[in-house]
Design an enzyme around this catalytic site. Structure first.
Site, PDB file in Angstrom:
ATOM      1  N   ASN A   1      -9.650   1.773   9.735  1.00 27.71           N
ATOM      2  CA  ASN A   1      -8.796   1.559  10.892  1.00 27.71           C
ATOM      3  C   ASN A   1      -9.332   2.306  12.119  1.00 27.71           C
ATOM      4  O   ASN A   1      -9.882   1.730  13.046  1.00 27.71           O
ATOM      5  CB  ASN A   1      -7.363   1.964  10.570  1.00 27.71           C
ATOM      6  CG  ASN A   1      -6.376   1.629  11.681  1.00 27.71           C
ATOM      7  OD1 ASN A   1      -5.195   1.914  11.571  1.00 27.71           O
ATOM      8  ND2 ASN A   1      -6.800   1.016  12.767  1.00 27.71           N
ATOM      9  N   THR A   2      -9.203   3.641  12.106  1.00 26.27           N
ATOM     10  CA  THR A   2      -9.504   4.431  13.298  1.00 26.27           C
ATOM     11  C   THR A   2     -10.924   4.223  13.810  1.00 26.27           C
ATOM     12  O   THR A   2     -11.153   4.119  15.019  1.00 26.27           O
ATOM     13  CB  THR A   2      -9.262   5.921  13.007  1.00 26.27           C
ATOM     14  OG1 THR A   2      -7.930   6.092  12.533  1.00 26.27           O
ATOM     15  CG2 THR A   2      -9.460   6.762  14.253  1.00 26.27           C
TER      16      THR A   2
ATOM     17  N   ALA B   1      -9.696   5.894   4.166  1.00 26.20           N
ATOM     18  CA  ALA B   1      -9.530   7.078   5.021  1.00 26.20           C
ATOM     19  C   ALA B   1     -10.810   7.884   5.181  1.00 26.20           C
ATOM     20  O   ALA B   1     -11.541   8.132   4.221  1.00 26.20           O
ATOM     21  CB  ALA B   1      -8.424   7.996   4.515  1.00 26.20           C
ATOM     22  N   GLY B   2     -11.064   8.267   6.433  1.00 24.17           N
ATOM     23  CA  GLY B   2     -12.139   9.200   6.747  1.00 24.17           C
ATOM     24  C   GLY B   2     -13.475   8.583   7.098  1.00 24.17           C
ATOM     25  O   GLY B   2     -14.382   9.288   7.536  1.00 24.17           O
TER      26      GLY B   2
ATOM     27  N   LYS C   1       0.869  -1.174   0.000  1.00 22.89           N
ATOM     28  CA  LYS C   1       0.000   0.000   0.000  1.00 22.89           C
ATOM     29  C   LYS C   1       0.906   1.223   0.000  1.00 22.89           C
ATOM     30  O   LYS C   1       1.634   1.483   0.962  1.00 22.89           O
ATOM     31  CB  LYS C   1      -0.917   0.015   1.217  1.00 22.89           C
ATOM     32  CG  LYS C   1      -1.884   1.197   1.185  1.00 22.89           C
ATOM     33  CD  LYS C   1      -2.603   1.373   2.502  1.00 22.89           C
ATOM     34  CE  LYS C   1      -3.381   2.688   2.449  1.00 22.89           C
ATOM     35  NZ  LYS C   1      -3.781   3.144   3.785  1.00 22.89           N
TER      36      LYS C   1
ATOM     37  N   GLY D   1      -8.232   9.435   9.574  1.00 26.28           N
ATOM     38  CA  GLY D   1      -8.559   9.489  10.991  1.00 26.28           C
ATOM     39  C   GLY D   1      -9.601  10.512  11.388  1.00 26.28           C
ATOM     40  O   GLY D   1      -9.909  10.657  12.573  1.00 26.28           O
TER      41      GLY D   1
END
Length: 268
Positions: free
Chosen positions: A207-208, A185-186, A96, A157
């Site tokens: 993830n987050t 992301a986001g 990645k 995040g």
């Protein structure tokens, strides 16, 4: 079976997980199991530097397919070095690609990303580039031969959700000319993941939103179900929105149905 491919790798799950920010490896493993994730990203720089929370990470992820990432790279040169190290540490050919010089908003550098992708493909890597929602850049990367494109939904995040929806819709329209599109992301809620999948895009990376939930395994399961629901909704062929209301039951022949002129239309 509704599978998808990253290069030669065939996958069933359309939910990729990140490995950062979990309070411990036990919770991380529970979340991975609840998500039924087949692929988990890992920061090679943090593993190599034995950063806090990353000592023993590769061992903790045994049994899961690892996707090394170049997090921390600010230039193409740094990204290439990290990708090579990732291949040595994990034995994986894919990477990645992240090139992020901006420490405040963590937005990817398109020029350095393009440069790094070209070099890594020359070295026989399968490249999964993290990028802004730029369709022109996506087609440039596709022309180089990247295995996917990974446009962001919002800053890393942030949990803002699908702030780039209008641009992601362009990716959906142009899917025939692109490799698999993984939105990265986001995303902060399972509903955000479902929204992306309803567009017909291929997968999401989260993830987050999972790692920072009060109950990460439960949130991982919620994201899995949302991804599955969004994908099924896309495959089912959603109705097209209308400009006016449309009754779900016929009104002809119903007692007390108005027979006079409709408001605003005048005499018939």
């Amino acid at each position: 079976m509704d599978t998808w491919k990253v290069g030669p790798v065939e996958l069933k799950s359309r939910l990729i997980l990140g490995s950062g920010k979990y309070k411990d490896f036990g919770v991380m493993r529970e979340a991975i199991a609840a998500a039924k994730a087949e692929v988990v990203t890992v920061s090679i720089r943090r593993v190599e530097l034995k950063a806090p929370g990353h000592v023993g990470l590769l061992e903790a992820l045994e049994g899961v397919r690892l996707l090394p990432n170049t997090a921390g790279a600010r230039t193409a040169e740094e990204a290439v070095r990290l990708a090579r190290l990732g291949r040595l540490l994990t034995g994986e050919r894919w990477v990645k690609l992240e090139v992020i010089p901006d420490p405040t908003y963590l937005l990817p550098d398109p020029l350095e990303t393009l440069k790094a992708a070209e070099r890594l493909i020359e070295e026989d890597f399968l490249v999964l580039p993290y990028m802004g929602p730029d369709l022109v850049l996506a087609k440039r990367l596709a022309a180089l031969g990247t295995a996917t494109v990974m446009p962001l939904a919002a800053p890393i995040g942030s949990g803002w959700g699908v702030r780039t929806r209008a641009l992601l819709e362009l990716f959906a329209r142009e899917k025939a000319s692109l490799p698999p599109v993984v939105v990265d992301a986001g995303l902060g809620l399972p509903s955000h993941a479902a929204e992306v999948m309803e567009l017909g895009l291929d997968a999401v990376l989260v993830n987050t939103a999972i790692a920072e939930a009060q109950d990460p395994p439960a949130m991982a399961e919620a994201f899995r179900l949302a991804v599955e629901a969004g994908r099924k909704a896309y495959l089912a062929g959603p109705m097209r929105p209308r400009e006016a209301a449309s009754p779900s039951s016929p009104v002809e022949g119903v007692p007390f149905t108005p027979t006079g002129p409709r408001p605003g239309r005048g005499p018939q």
